[in-house]
Design a protein around this motif. Sequence first.
Motif, PDB file in Angstrom:
ATOM      1  N   PHE A 113       0.827  -1.395  -0.036  1.00 29.99           N
ATOM      2  CA  PHE A 113      -0.125  -0.209  -0.021  1.00 29.99           C
ATOM      3  C   PHE A 113       0.890   0.781   0.194  1.00 29.99           C
ATOM      4  O   PHE A 113       0.445   2.220  -0.540  1.00 29.99           O
ATOM      5  N   VAL A 114       2.230   1.249   0.843  1.00 28.66           N
ATOM      6  CA  VAL A 114       2.825   2.274   0.623  1.00 28.66           C
ATOM      7  C   VAL A 114       3.495   2.754  -0.531  1.00 28.66           C
ATOM      8  O   VAL A 114       3.501   4.057  -0.739  1.00 28.66           O
ATOM      9  N   SER A 115       4.115   1.128  -0.618  1.00 33.85           N
ATOM     10  CA  SER A 115       4.870   1.631  -1.962  1.00 33.85           C
ATOM     11  C   SER A 115       3.881   1.850  -3.512  1.00 33.85           C
ATOM     12  O   SER A 115       4.537   2.370  -3.984  1.00 33.85           O
ATOM     13  N   THR A 116       2.832   1.850  -3.619  1.00 34.07           N
ATOM     14  CA  THR A 116       1.925   2.127  -4.552  1.00 34.07           C
ATOM     15  C   THR A 116       1.174   3.213  -4.716  1.00 34.07           C
ATOM     16  O   THR A 116       1.295   4.314  -4.931  1.00 34.07           O
ATOM     17  N   VAL A 117       0.273   2.682  -3.511  1.00 36.82           N
ATOM     18  CA  VAL A 117      -1.269   4.072  -3.229  1.00 36.82           C
ATOM     19  C   VAL A 117      -0.572   5.157  -2.943  1.00 36.82           C
ATOM     20  O   VAL A 117      -0.406   6.480  -3.667  1.00 36.82           O
ATOM     21  N   VAL A 118       1.047   5.613  -1.771  1.00 40.16           N
ATOM     22  CA  VAL A 118       1.547   6.578  -1.063  1.00 40.16           C
ATOM     23  C   VAL A 118       2.018   7.460  -2.162  1.00 40.16           C
ATOM     24  O   VAL A 118       2.177   8.402  -2.614  1.00 40.16           O
ATOM     25  N   VAL A 119       3.033   6.395  -2.905  1.00 38.10           N
ATOM     26  CA  VAL A 119       3.684   6.776  -3.882  1.00 38.10           C
ATOM     27  C   VAL A 119       3.252   7.839  -5.052  1.00 38.10           C
ATOM     28  O   VAL A 119       3.629   8.626  -5.732  1.00 38.10           O
ATOM     29  N   GLY A 120       1.969   6.493  -5.703  1.00 38.99           N
ATOM     30  CA  GLY A 120       1.107   7.062  -6.453  1.00 38.99           C
ATOM     31  C   GLY A 120       0.970   8.355  -6.583  1.00 38.99           C
ATOM     32  O   GLY A 120       0.442   9.497  -6.928  1.00 38.99           O
ATOM     33  N   VAL A 121      -0.266   8.301  -4.905  1.00 38.12           N
ATOM     34  CA  VAL A 121      -0.794   9.612  -4.717  1.00 38.12           C
ATOM     35  C   VAL A 121      -0.058  11.245  -4.554  1.00 38.12           C
ATOM     36  O   VAL A 121      -0.154  11.535  -4.958  1.00 38.12           O
ATOM     37  N   LEU A 122       1.041  11.304  -4.066  1.00 44.45           N
ATOM     38  CA  LEU A 122       1.824  11.739  -3.881  1.00 44.45           C
ATOM     39  C   LEU A 122       2.460  12.372  -4.858  1.00 44.45           C
ATOM     40  O   LEU A 122       2.722  13.734  -5.496  1.00 44.45           O
ATOM     41  N   SER A 123       2.999  11.390  -6.387  1.00 40.74           N
ATOM     42  CA  SER A 123       2.957  12.036  -7.465  1.00 40.74           C
ATOM     43  C   SER A 123       1.937  12.456  -8.492  1.00 40.74           C
ATOM     44  O   SER A 123       2.212  13.956  -8.870  1.00 40.74           O
TER      45      SER A 123
END
Length: 559
Positions: A169-179
Amino acid sequence: MVISSSTSSISKPKTALIIIILIIISTATTSFADNTAITTTCTSIHQQNSSISTCNYVKSTTGCNPKGYINYLQLYYCNFSSFPQLGFVLLLIWLVILFYILSNTASEYFCPAVEHLSNSLNLSPAIAGTTLLPLGNGSTDVFSSIIAFTSSADGGDIGLNSVLGGSIFVSTVVVGVLSLLITYRRKIVVIDKPNFIRDVVFLLVTLTNLLVIIIIGEISLCASVLFISTYIIYIFLVCYMHFISKKKHNSIHDSVIEDEDDYAVRIPLLRSIDDEEKVVHSAEKVVHYEEEDVQYNKKRGKMKFVCYVMKLPVYLPRRLTIPVITKERWSKGFLVISVVLAPIMVAVIWNTKEGNLGLKASLVTYFVVASIGVALGTCTYAFTSSTIPPQKWLVFWYASGFLMSVTWTYVTCNELVSLLESLGNIIGMNPSIIGLTILAWGNSIGDLAANMALAMYGGPDGTQIAMSGCYAGPLFNVLFGLGFSLVFVSWSKYPATYVIPEDPNLCETIGFLMAGLLWALVILTKREMRLDHTLGGGLLAIYFCFLFIKLSRAIGLLG
């Protein structure tokens, strides 16, 4: 905006070690929410014949007990049994309030604490992102994993799934939302390439080792020690890269200063006069705008007062327990009270969640903690000024604010997870789907809120710290959480080996996690380390594919 990693060297290593130990101790006293699938559920809650039987079922069933401090199912089915619509609306309102507390705590307390603490310890953004942020966001996951491994027969399967689920979740969703958020705000953010590649490669190597362990099906004490030692190598490499980049930064800084001195000598006199005239003209405009602002603020006075009164019940408890010594928010009274109440709050949280200390032990604990709080408050009152914040022992003050902001973040997260689980039971969602969606998202909300707040409000280095935390956090959870858990259980089985629980879905989860890491590695290196919609959209697509397969298997569409 270009983000560079290294700024200055690490000083006071003993102090940094003490802070790390305090962080682990403090987060251990926060609530250990079960970040895993639901082992005991309220599946029969909708099979009751009347509101009275439903209320009795909620009160007597262990699976209906709350993970937080408020029993939402009992409130809904017992206290609001005659007005269920009103009860559901109130739960939704409380859900919005909890989300606000979480995001506001991250932006107003956690982010400034991380920034000031890293500056006081002379930590670069890369170091802060690989130490402070993972410790703040991931310590409860580590303790939860250790408890899961050592508390039950199937705890190994639960611990593996919880850590890996949070990592993906952190490495996909969090990074994706930040980008996507940075792209939406039309900001150009360039991530430091060496630090990013180091974190991703180490995480890929760690996941490969874990995949080998799962395929073999057992692990010895020696192998578990070797597994966790990877984190020591990682920390040494982080420090080495920091010192190298710091050395280059100092040489560049010295040359820039020489160029600035030469340039200052060549500035003509007429240019400085023109600049003064521009300053005077700008000052006249500022005075005009200030007069308009005064009239506008008068009209908004009543609205601000109403908003202040509404936010006071949410603002005051945190302000009275989180030490803040920034110049903009300095208040000696609040600092003294927060120093007194902070230890008491931690003791109350610990005793409430554990609940097995007994009456005498609880009273002794409260007396000792209250005495410590009063002593600290007395010293704070005697040795601090009423007009300016403290200028000495800054590491202690910033560390205290960091620890208490972490405590509030995870208390709020646990309550949020409990409320989300209760709403899922009220709606009638399948328990496995609740575990895959609501609980997984709820347990990672703290990481999302903290990293987003750092990226948006953490200053010029905030995005670098947030991105480093998005990969150093899962690495910390896997190596420390699973590593220590494997060491403990293999030690208990020594000289025999510990048998890894069989779960074919673990390899699938690791595969999706590695796919997200490889996508980020390829896209960022090809796009000169710029965060954009391609990176974010691809990572979110990978997570939604992962979630679709999990949900399809949970409802029986896939075998």
